[in-house]
Design a protein around this motif. Structure first.
Motif, PDB file in Angstrom:
ATOM      1  N   ALA A  15      -7.650   1.372  -0.521  1.00 35.52           N
ATOM      2  CA  ALA A  15      -6.344   1.356   0.143  1.00 35.52           C
ATOM      3  C   ALA A  15      -5.407   2.388  -0.463  1.00 35.52           C
ATOM      4  CB  ALA A  15      -5.724  -0.037   0.058  1.00 35.52           C
ATOM      5  N   VAL A  16      -5.379   2.482  -1.788  1.00 37.10           N
ATOM      6  CA  VAL A  16      -4.498   3.470  -2.415  1.00 37.10           C
ATOM      7  C   VAL A  16      -4.993   4.887  -2.115  1.00 37.10           C
ATOM      8  CG1 VAL A  16      -5.521   3.583  -4.747  1.00 37.10           C
ATOM      9  CG2 VAL A  16      -3.083   3.904  -4.471  1.00 37.10           C
ATOM     10  N   VAL A  17      -6.309   5.068  -2.064  1.00 36.84           N
ATOM     11  CA  VAL A  17      -6.872   6.389  -1.749  1.00 36.84           C
ATOM     12  C   VAL A  17      -6.505   6.794  -0.323  1.00 36.84           C
ATOM     13  CG1 VAL A  17      -9.033   7.658  -1.375  1.00 36.84           C
ATOM     14  CG2 VAL A  17      -8.717   6.291  -3.452  1.00 36.84           C
ATOM     15  N   LEU A  18      -6.647   5.876   0.616  1.00 36.28           N
ATOM     16  CA  LEU A  18      -6.301   6.194   2.003  1.00 36.28           C
ATOM     17  C   LEU A  18      -4.806   6.459   2.155  1.00 36.28           C
ATOM     18  CD1 LEU A  18      -7.384   6.607   4.825  1.00 36.28           C
ATOM     19  CD2 LEU A  18      -7.043   4.177   5.242  1.00 36.28           C
ATOM     20  N   ALA A  19      -3.981   5.678   1.461  1.00 29.65           N
ATOM     21  CA  ALA A  19      -2.536   5.913   1.528  1.00 29.65           C
ATOM     22  C   ALA A  19      -2.175   7.268   0.935  1.00 29.65           C
ATOM     23  CB  ALA A  19      -1.787   4.795   0.808  1.00 29.65           C
ATOM     24  N   ALA A  20      -2.859   7.652  -0.131  1.00 28.78           N
ATOM     25  CA  ALA A  20      -2.550   8.920  -0.806  1.00 28.78           C
ATOM     26  C   ALA A  20      -3.094  10.133  -0.054  1.00 28.78           C
ATOM     27  CB  ALA A  20      -3.106   8.902  -2.233  1.00 28.78           C
ATOM     28  N   PHE A  21      -4.283   9.988   0.529  1.00 29.03           N
ATOM     29  CA  PHE A  21      -4.974  11.161   1.076  1.00 29.03           C
ATOM     30  C   PHE A  21      -5.331  11.030   2.555  1.00 29.03           C
ATOM     31  CE2 PHE A  21      -6.005  10.849  -3.482  1.00 29.03           C
ATOM     32  CZ  PHE A  21      -5.322  11.986  -3.906  1.00 29.03           C
ATOM     33  N   GLY A  22      -4.750  10.061   3.245  1.00 26.48           N
ATOM     34  CA  GLY A  22      -5.029   9.877   4.668  1.00 26.48           C
ATOM     35  C   GLY A  22      -4.713  11.101   5.497  1.00 26.48           C
TER      36      GLY A  22
ATOM     37  N   LEU B 113      -3.491   4.701  -8.608  1.00 28.21           N
ATOM     38  CA  LEU B 113      -4.072   6.037  -8.578  1.00 28.21           C
ATOM     39  C   LEU B 113      -3.866   6.693  -9.942  1.00 28.21           C
ATOM     40  CD1 LEU B 113      -5.439   8.072  -6.613  1.00 28.21           C
ATOM     41  CD2 LEU B 113      -3.151   8.964  -6.160  1.00 28.21           C
ATOM     42  N   GLY B 114      -4.923   7.306 -10.488  1.00 29.57           N
ATOM     43  CA  GLY B 114      -4.885   7.833 -11.847  1.00 29.57           C
ATOM     44  C   GLY B 114      -4.516   9.297 -11.982  1.00 29.57           C
ATOM     45  N   ARG B 115      -4.286  10.001 -10.891  1.00 34.61           N
ATOM     46  CA  ARG B 115      -3.878  11.412 -10.946  1.00 34.61           C
ATOM     47  C   ARG B 115      -2.813  11.660  -9.900  1.00 34.61           C
ATOM     48  NH1 ARG B 115      -8.428  15.547 -10.114  1.00 34.61           N
ATOM     49  NH2 ARG B 115      -6.689  16.927 -10.553  1.00 34.61           N
ATOM     50  N   PRO B 116      -1.949  12.639 -10.133  1.00 30.80           N
ATOM     51  CA  PRO B 116      -0.958  12.976  -9.109  1.00 30.80           C
ATOM     52  C   PRO B 116      -1.633  13.493  -7.833  1.00 30.80           C
ATOM     53  CG  PRO B 116      -0.316  13.894 -11.235  1.00 30.80           C
ATOM     54  CD  PRO B 116      -1.725  13.378 -11.385  1.00 30.80           C
ATOM     55  N   VAL B 117      -1.146  13.022  -6.700  1.00 31.84           N
ATOM     56  CA  VAL B 117      -1.685  13.413  -5.401  1.00 31.84           C
ATOM     57  C   VAL B 117      -1.687  14.941  -5.262  1.00 31.84           C
ATOM     58  CG1 VAL B 117      -1.272  13.315  -2.898  1.00 31.84           C
ATOM     59  CG2 VAL B 117      -1.028  11.240  -4.287  1.00 31.84           C
ATOM     60  N   ALA B 118      -0.608  15.580  -5.655  1.00 28.76           N
ATOM     61  CA  ALA B 118      -0.495  17.038  -5.500  1.00 28.76           C
ATOM     62  C   ALA B 118      -1.589  17.775  -6.275  1.00 28.76           C
ATOM     63  CB  ALA B 118       0.886  17.513  -5.952  1.00 28.76           C
ATOM     64  N   ASP B 119      -1.963  17.280  -7.442  1.00 24.45           N
ATOM     65  CA  ASP B 119      -3.019  17.925  -8.236  1.00 24.45           C
ATOM     66  C   ASP B 119      -4.369  17.839  -7.536  1.00 24.45           C
ATOM     67  OD1 ASP B 119      -1.012  18.347 -10.081  1.00 24.45           O
ATOM     68  OD2 ASP B 119      -1.862  17.017 -11.615  1.00 24.45           O
ATOM     69  N   VAL B 120      -4.655  16.688  -6.950  1.00 23.02           N
ATOM     70  CA  VAL B 120      -5.925  16.495  -6.244  1.00 23.02           C
ATOM     71  C   VAL B 120      -5.976  17.397  -5.014  1.00 23.02           C
ATOM     72  CG1 VAL B 120      -7.362  14.820  -5.014  1.00 23.02           C
ATOM     73  CG2 VAL B 120      -6.172  14.129  -7.119  1.00 23.02           C
ATOM     74  N   ILE B 121      -4.888  17.446  -4.269  1.00 17.44           N
ATOM     75  CA  ILE B 121      -4.840  18.294  -3.070  1.00 17.44           C
ATOM     76  C   ILE B 121      -4.941  19.773  -3.447  1.00 17.44           C
ATOM     77  CG2 ILE B 121      -3.393  19.027  -1.125  1.00 17.44           C
ATOM     78  CD1 ILE B 121      -2.499  16.085  -0.914  1.00 17.44           C
ATOM     79  N   ALA B 122      -4.351  20.155  -4.571  1.00 21.90           N
ATOM     80  CA  ALA B 122      -4.452  21.549  -5.028  1.00 21.90           C
ATOM     81  C   ALA B 122      -5.911  21.916  -5.304  1.00 21.90           C
ATOM     82  CB  ALA B 122      -3.595  21.767  -6.271  1.00 21.90           C
TER      83      ALA B 122
ATOM     84  N   PRO C  91     -12.924  10.682   1.911  1.00 21.29           N
ATOM     85  CA  PRO C  91     -12.889  10.048   0.588  1.00 21.29           C
ATOM     86  C   PRO C  91     -14.133   9.186   0.387  1.00 21.29           C
ATOM     87  CG  PRO C  91     -11.307   8.994   2.056  1.00 21.29           C
ATOM     88  CD  PRO C  91     -11.950  10.097   2.825  1.00 21.29           C
ATOM     89  N   LEU C  92     -14.758   9.335  -0.775  1.00 24.05           N
ATOM     90  CA  LEU C  92     -15.963   8.573  -1.105  1.00 24.05           C
ATOM     91  C   LEU C  92     -15.907   8.115  -2.559  1.00 24.05           C
ATOM     92  CD1 LEU C  92     -18.626  10.987   0.409  1.00 24.05           C
ATOM     93  CD2 LEU C  92     -17.938   8.771   1.355  1.00 24.05           C
ATOM     94  N   PRO C  93     -16.333   6.883  -2.837  1.00 22.15           N
ATOM     95  CA  PRO C  93     -16.442   6.488  -4.241  1.00 22.15           C
ATOM     96  C   PRO C  93     -17.639   7.186  -4.873  1.00 22.15           C
ATOM     97  CG  PRO C  93     -17.134   4.688  -2.803  1.00 22.15           C
ATOM     98  CD  PRO C  93     -16.656   5.802  -1.920  1.00 22.15           C
TER      99      PRO C  93
ATOM    100  N   THR D 298       0.852  -1.192   0.000  1.00 26.28           N
ATOM    101  CA  THR D 298       0.000   0.000   0.000  1.00 26.28           C
ATOM    102  C   THR D 298       0.883   1.236   0.000  1.00 26.28           C
ATOM    103  OG1 THR D 298      -1.633  -1.205   1.318  1.00 26.28           O
ATOM    104  CG2 THR D 298      -1.924   1.158   1.147  1.00 26.28           C
ATOM    105  N   THR D 299       0.858   1.964  -1.124  1.00 25.73           N
ATOM    106  CA  THR D 299       1.565   3.234  -1.224  1.00 25.73           C
ATOM    107  C   THR D 299       0.580   4.276  -1.752  1.00 25.73           C
ATOM    108  OG1 THR D 299       2.311   3.007  -3.519  1.00 25.73           O
ATOM    109  CG2 THR D 299       3.702   1.990  -1.814  1.00 25.73           C
ATOM    110  N   ALA D 300       1.020   5.503  -1.856  1.00 27.59           N
ATOM    111  CA  ALA D 300       0.171   6.581  -2.353  1.00 27.59           C
ATOM    112  C   ALA D 300      -0.127   6.465  -3.844  1.00 27.59           C
ATOM    113  CB  ALA D 300       0.820   7.932  -2.054  1.00 27.59           C
ATOM    114  N   GLU D 301       0.570   5.590  -4.541  1.00 28.66           N
ATOM    115  CA  GLU D 301       0.329   5.420  -5.977  1.00 28.66           C
ATOM    116  C   GLU D 301      -0.228   4.051  -6.331  1.00 28.66           C
ATOM    117  OE1 GLU D 301       3.628   6.249  -4.964  1.00 28.66           O
ATOM    118  OE2 GLU D 301       3.164   8.386  -5.053  1.00 28.66           O
ATOM    119  N   HIS D 302      -0.033   3.053  -5.436  1.00 31.80           N
ATOM    120  CA  HIS D 302      -0.319   1.673  -5.814  1.00 31.80           C
ATOM    121  C   HIS D 302      -0.672   0.845  -4.573  1.00 31.80           C
ATOM    122  CE1 HIS D 302       0.028  -1.642  -8.664  1.00 31.80           C
ATOM    123  NE2 HIS D 302       0.652  -2.336  -7.741  1.00 31.80           N
ATOM    124  N   ALA D 303      -1.623  -0.065  -4.728  1.00 26.60           N
ATOM    125  CA  ALA D 303      -1.965  -0.995  -3.648  1.00 26.60           C
ATOM    126  C   ALA D 303      -2.180  -2.383  -4.239  1.00 26.60           C
ATOM    127  CB  ALA D 303      -3.215  -0.545  -2.909  1.00 26.60           C
ATOM    128  N   VAL D 304      -1.755  -3.405  -3.508  1.00 22.03           N
ATOM    129  CA  VAL D 304      -1.941  -4.793  -3.927  1.00 22.03           C
ATOM    130  C   VAL D 304      -2.569  -5.557  -2.759  1.00 22.03           C
ATOM    131  CG1 VAL D 304      -0.826  -6.898  -4.761  1.00 22.03           C
ATOM    132  CG2 VAL D 304       0.076  -4.655  -5.445  1.00 22.03           C
TER     133      VAL D 304
END
Length: 150
Positions: free
Chosen positions: A66-73, A104-113, A81-83, A29-35
């Motif tokens: 999992a990837v969403v929580l890792a990226a935006f926790g 994750l399909g977008r850079p974390v920084a772009d979403v946070i911006a 976060p909601l689907p 589980t990382t901010a870009e990928h989860a398995v």
């Protein structure tokens, strides 16, 4: 596996009873990928001897979460976060233990911006489910949002 990765998996396992029920395990589980993995259990099989579509959906959606929580926790104090939508395609018969990989399909920084700008950002997460032989059995796309509190 880092402490952060363990924490994401433990948190989701503790807060989502269906994850425990199905025996889903968090492998990465990382901010870009989860398995995540789903064991092969006879009580969750369908009429063709593979995992029921509901179990596969839960595996894929859990990987996306999992990837969403890792990226935006670190944003949970100000947004949840909601689907928003999901689509799942079945490609091959699934049998045996399965692995779901979410990206994750977008850079974390772009979403946070976008969140910083006062909007409700949306972002895609792509998930592939594979059998042990590596064949892709299904694909899921999930659009998530960060809904600001208030």
């Amino acid at each position: 596996m880092s402490t952060e990765e363990t924490t994401v998996g433990e948190m989701l396992t503790a807060s989502v009873p269906m994850v425990r029920t199905l025996g889903i395990e968090y492998l990465e589980t990382t901010a870009e990928h989860a398995v995540l993995s789903l064991p092969d259990r006879p009580e969750y099989q369908n009429h063709v001897g593979g995992p029921h579509a509901g179990a596969m959906f839960t595996l894929a959606e859990s990987a996306s979460g999992a990837v969403v929580l890792a990226a935006f926790g670190d944003q949970l104090a100000r947004a949840v976060p909601l689907p928003v939508s999901t689509q799942m395609s079945f490609k091959k018969v699934a049998r045996g233990p399965l692995t779901a990989s979410a990206t994750l399909g977008r850079p974390v920084a772009d979403v946070i911006a976008e969140l910083d700008a006062g909007t409700r950002p949306e972002f895609p997460v792509a998930v592939e489910i594979r059998r042990e032989d590596g064949a892709v059995t299904s694909e899921m796309s999930v659009v998530w949002t960060l809904r600001p509190h208030g």
